[in-house]
Design a protein around this motif. Sequence first.
Motif, PDB file in Angstrom:
ATOM      1  N   PRO A  75       0.823  -1.218   0.000  1.00 15.83           N
ATOM      2  CA  PRO A  75       0.000   0.000   0.000  1.00 15.83           C
ATOM      3  C   PRO A  75       0.853   1.261   0.000  1.00 15.83           C
ATOM      4  CG  PRO A  75      -0.672  -1.542   1.723  1.00 15.83           C
ATOM      5  CD  PRO A  75       0.651  -2.004   1.225  1.00 15.83           C
ATOM      6  N   VAL A  76       0.468   2.222  -0.825  1.00 15.38           N
ATOM      7  CA  VAL A  76       1.118   3.536  -0.870  1.00 15.38           C
ATOM      8  C   VAL A  76       0.033   4.588  -0.705  1.00 15.38           C
ATOM      9  CG1 VAL A  76       2.398   5.172  -2.288  1.00 15.38           C
ATOM     10  CG2 VAL A  76       2.993   2.743  -2.354  1.00 15.38           C
ATOM     11  N   HIS A  77       0.228   5.491   0.214  1.00 11.27           N
ATOM     12  CA  HIS A  77      -0.769   6.530   0.492  1.00 11.27           C
ATOM     13  C   HIS A  77      -0.259   7.875  -0.012  1.00 11.27           C
ATOM     14  CE1 HIS A  77      -3.956   8.461   3.058  1.00 11.27           C
ATOM     15  NE2 HIS A  77      -3.154   9.488   2.828  1.00 11.27           N
ATOM     16  N   LEU A  78      -1.035   8.492  -0.911  1.00 14.07           N
ATOM     17  CA  LEU A  78      -0.728   9.841  -1.398  1.00 14.07           C
ATOM     18  C   LEU A  78      -1.899  10.758  -1.086  1.00 14.07           C
ATOM     19  CD1 LEU A  78       0.770   9.001  -4.923  1.00 14.07           C
ATOM     20  CD2 LEU A  78       1.998   9.332  -2.779  1.00 14.07           C
ATOM     21  N   ASN A  79      -1.617  12.021  -0.972  1.00 13.80           N
ATOM     22  CA  ASN A  79      -2.658  13.005  -0.691  1.00 13.80           C
ATOM     23  C   ASN A  79      -2.505  14.172  -1.649  1.00 13.80           C
ATOM     24  OD1 ASN A  79      -4.176  15.191   0.475  1.00 13.80           O
ATOM     25  ND2 ASN A  79      -4.209  14.065   2.400  1.00 13.80           N
ATOM     26  N   GLY A  80      -3.561  14.473  -2.383  1.00 11.72           N
ATOM     27  CA  GLY A  80      -3.520  15.532  -3.382  1.00 11.72           C
ATOM     28  C   GLY A  80      -3.231  16.907  -2.806  1.00 11.72           C
ATOM     29  N   GLN A  83       0.962  16.002  -2.199  1.00  9.51           N
ATOM     30  CA  GLN A  83       1.690  15.617  -3.417  1.00  9.51           C
ATOM     31  C   GLN A  83       0.987  16.276  -4.605  1.00  9.51           C
ATOM     32  OE1 GLN A  83       0.941  12.765  -1.087  1.00  9.51           O
ATOM     33  NE2 GLN A  83       2.822  13.566  -0.171  1.00  9.51           N
ATOM     34  N   THR A  84       1.395  17.487  -4.905  1.00 10.67           N
ATOM     35  CA  THR A  84       0.653  18.325  -5.846  1.00 10.67           C
ATOM     36  C   THR A  84       1.068  18.159  -7.299  1.00 10.67           C
ATOM     37  OG1 THR A  84       2.193  20.112  -5.330  1.00 10.67           O
ATOM     38  CG2 THR A  84       0.119  20.083  -4.118  1.00 10.67           C
ATOM     39  N   ASP A  85       2.161  17.414  -7.569  1.00  9.83           N
ATOM     40  CA  ASP A  85       2.524  17.144  -8.960  1.00  9.83           C
ATOM     41  C   ASP A  85       3.224  15.786  -9.030  1.00  9.83           C
ATOM     42  OD1 ASP A  85       5.276  17.474  -8.281  1.00  9.83           O
ATOM     43  OD2 ASP A  85       5.169  19.625  -8.706  1.00  9.83           O
ATOM     44  N   ASP A  86       3.517  15.340 -10.268  1.00  7.39           N
ATOM     45  CA  ASP A  86       4.090  14.008 -10.470  1.00  7.39           C
ATOM     46  C   ASP A  86       5.442  13.843  -9.770  1.00  7.39           C
ATOM     47  OD1 ASP A  86       1.906  13.505 -11.987  1.00  7.39           O
ATOM     48  OD2 ASP A  86       2.914  13.598 -13.929  1.00  7.39           O
ATOM     49  N   ARG A  87       6.279  14.879  -9.827  1.00  9.29           N
ATOM     50  CA  ARG A  87       7.621  14.787  -9.254  1.00  9.29           C
ATOM     51  C   ARG A  87       7.556  14.542  -7.748  1.00  9.29           C
ATOM     52  NH1 ARG A  87      10.668  18.074  -6.561  1.00  9.29           N
ATOM     53  NH2 ARG A  87       9.218  19.808  -6.836  1.00  9.29           N
ATOM     54  N   LYS A  91       8.530  11.028  -5.593  1.00 11.08           N
ATOM     55  CA  LYS A  91       9.458  11.087  -4.477  1.00 11.08           C
ATOM     56  C   LYS A  91       8.851  10.439  -3.236  1.00 11.08           C
ATOM     57  CE  LYS A  91      12.559  14.383  -2.185  1.00 11.08           C
ATOM     58  NZ  LYS A  91      12.971  15.798  -2.105  1.00 11.08           N
ATOM     59  N   GLU A  92       7.541  10.691  -3.020  1.00 10.97           N
ATOM     60  CA  GLU A  92       6.865  10.119  -1.865  1.00 10.97           C
ATOM     61  C   GLU A  92       6.670   8.604  -2.023  1.00 10.97           C
ATOM     62  OE1 GLU A  92       4.940   9.685   1.780  1.00 10.97           O
ATOM     63  OE2 GLU A  92       6.344  11.178   0.978  1.00 10.97           O
ATOM     64  N   ILE A  93       6.347   8.161  -3.260  1.00  8.15           N
ATOM     65  CA  ILE A  93       6.225   6.718  -3.515  1.00  8.15           C
ATOM     66  C   ILE A  93       7.556   6.023  -3.244  1.00  8.15           C
ATOM     67  CG2 ILE A  93       5.838   4.965  -5.308  1.00  8.15           C
ATOM     68  CD1 ILE A  93       3.906   6.999  -6.623  1.00  8.15           C
ATOM     69  N   THR A  94       8.639   6.614  -3.735  1.00  6.89           N
ATOM     70  CA  THR A  94       9.979   6.056  -3.514  1.00  6.89           C
ATOM     71  C   THR A  94      10.280   5.946  -2.027  1.00  6.89           C
ATOM     72  OG1 THR A  94      10.722   7.088  -5.581  1.00  6.89           O
ATOM     73  CG2 THR A  94      12.429   6.362  -4.055  1.00  6.89           C
ATOM     74  N   ARG A  95       9.920   6.992  -1.276  1.00  3.72           N
ATOM     75  CA  ARG A  95      10.178   6.978   0.168  1.00  3.72           C
ATOM     76  C   ARG A  95       9.370   5.881   0.868  1.00  3.72           C
ATOM     77  NH1 ARG A  95       8.176   8.263   4.810  1.00  3.72           N
ATOM     78  NH2 ARG A  95       6.168   8.898   3.921  1.00  3.72           N
ATOM     79  N   LEU A 132      -7.250  16.202  -6.755  1.00  4.84           N
ATOM     80  CA  LEU A 132      -6.122  17.123  -6.877  1.00  4.84           C
ATOM     81  C   LEU A 132      -4.865  16.443  -7.401  1.00  4.84           C
ATOM     82  CD1 LEU A 132      -6.563  18.984  -3.473  1.00  4.84           C
ATOM     83  CD2 LEU A 132      -7.491  19.587  -5.712  1.00  4.84           C
ATOM     84  N   PHE A 133      -4.970  15.147  -7.689  1.00  6.94           N
ATOM     85  CA  PHE A 133      -3.790  14.390  -8.077  1.00  6.94           C
ATOM     86  C   PHE A 133      -4.036  13.699  -9.407  1.00  6.94           C
ATOM     87  CE2 PHE A 133      -1.332  10.491  -8.265  1.00  6.94           C
ATOM     88  CZ  PHE A 133      -0.074  10.921  -7.902  1.00  6.94           C
TER      89      PHE A 133
END
Length: 381
Positions: A75-80, A83-87, A91-95, A132-133
Amino acid sequence: MILRERFCHQRLPEKPVGMESQHKHLLELLRRTAVHGESNSVLIVGPRGSGKTMLLNCILRELLEVKDINKNVLPVHLNGLLQTDDRIALKEITRQLNLENVVGDKVFGSFAENLAFLLESACPLHLDEFDLFSAQAPIAVIGLTCRLVGSLLPQCVLSRQIHLLSSLSFIQYLDNVRSQLSLPQDFPDTKFHDEWNDGIKTLCEDQLVVDVLQRHYSSSKDFRSLHLLLMLALSRVSASKPAIKPTDLLEASRVCMVDSKANILHGLSILELCLIIAMKHLNDIYEGEPFNFQMVHNEFKKFLQRKSHSIHNFDKPVVIKAFEHLQQLELIKSMDSSTAKIQKEYQLVKLMLDHSQIMEALQKYPQCPTDVKQWAMSAFG
């Protein structure tokens, strides 16, 4: 301490109630991703507090408990909002996947190539504020949003949506209150455990408590507001008063309802206040059933024609703007899961205020015209 920790950390129930079909749908979709490597995307749409995160967490927990599946799930959690752009997202996915050393100084031609390198196994992506993502890689994506995103997203995502509109009954809500206030079975002091839980059972049968909870249920069914109410009641317990009393819940309710909504009402324009009163009458007439702007406008016009001496006739576009402002303030809530083909004047909404909140606000409203107060107190508009 156990209960305070539960409420302060807003620990949600392990399984959502009243979402059986949505639970089955999402579980099957993620199971196909984890077992068969099938790429999927789904958008979970619902108002804040409707149980989107609770539903997803429940399903991920179930998947991770299955031995043959958990090795395939990352599981990977992102928040629009963050994490406002692909870059930034990459970086957050990698972390989160602990792959900083693997990526190193590699250069990729596109977002998809970079993501494909990172994710060699099926990986469910969980995105808060999904609207937002943007995502372009063919992986399993579960988006959570409280907005109707329309044309903001590709058709392949829009075609698979899960809508959450709470179907929780008051009996289920009452059961949740009882379970949230009860001590767990493994509580070390058996005597105190039994006395406390028996007291909570009696508390939830008290008519004053039922009335307080019915009021909160009508206003909002989400666990965040319920946890706030229960935390305020629990904070009144002490060594000299070792149990929650009905009056504790009543006082906690008053604190909650002194609430932001009551304060917002004091700051409304007289037109907006009149629309609230019109909605109150529609609630009385149709026994709480949803209504639309056109019905509210008609009720307001009846008041102007028959009873008003202090309010002038506003143009319809002005009234629509006032109505939309009440929506933005979340004093009324949309009840249509999809409004794409419905004119905004006919989209169903619900008033998020009860009778006592409205009447209390009217008494405190500065220089409220007498005819407006009389209209609010009349049996029908």
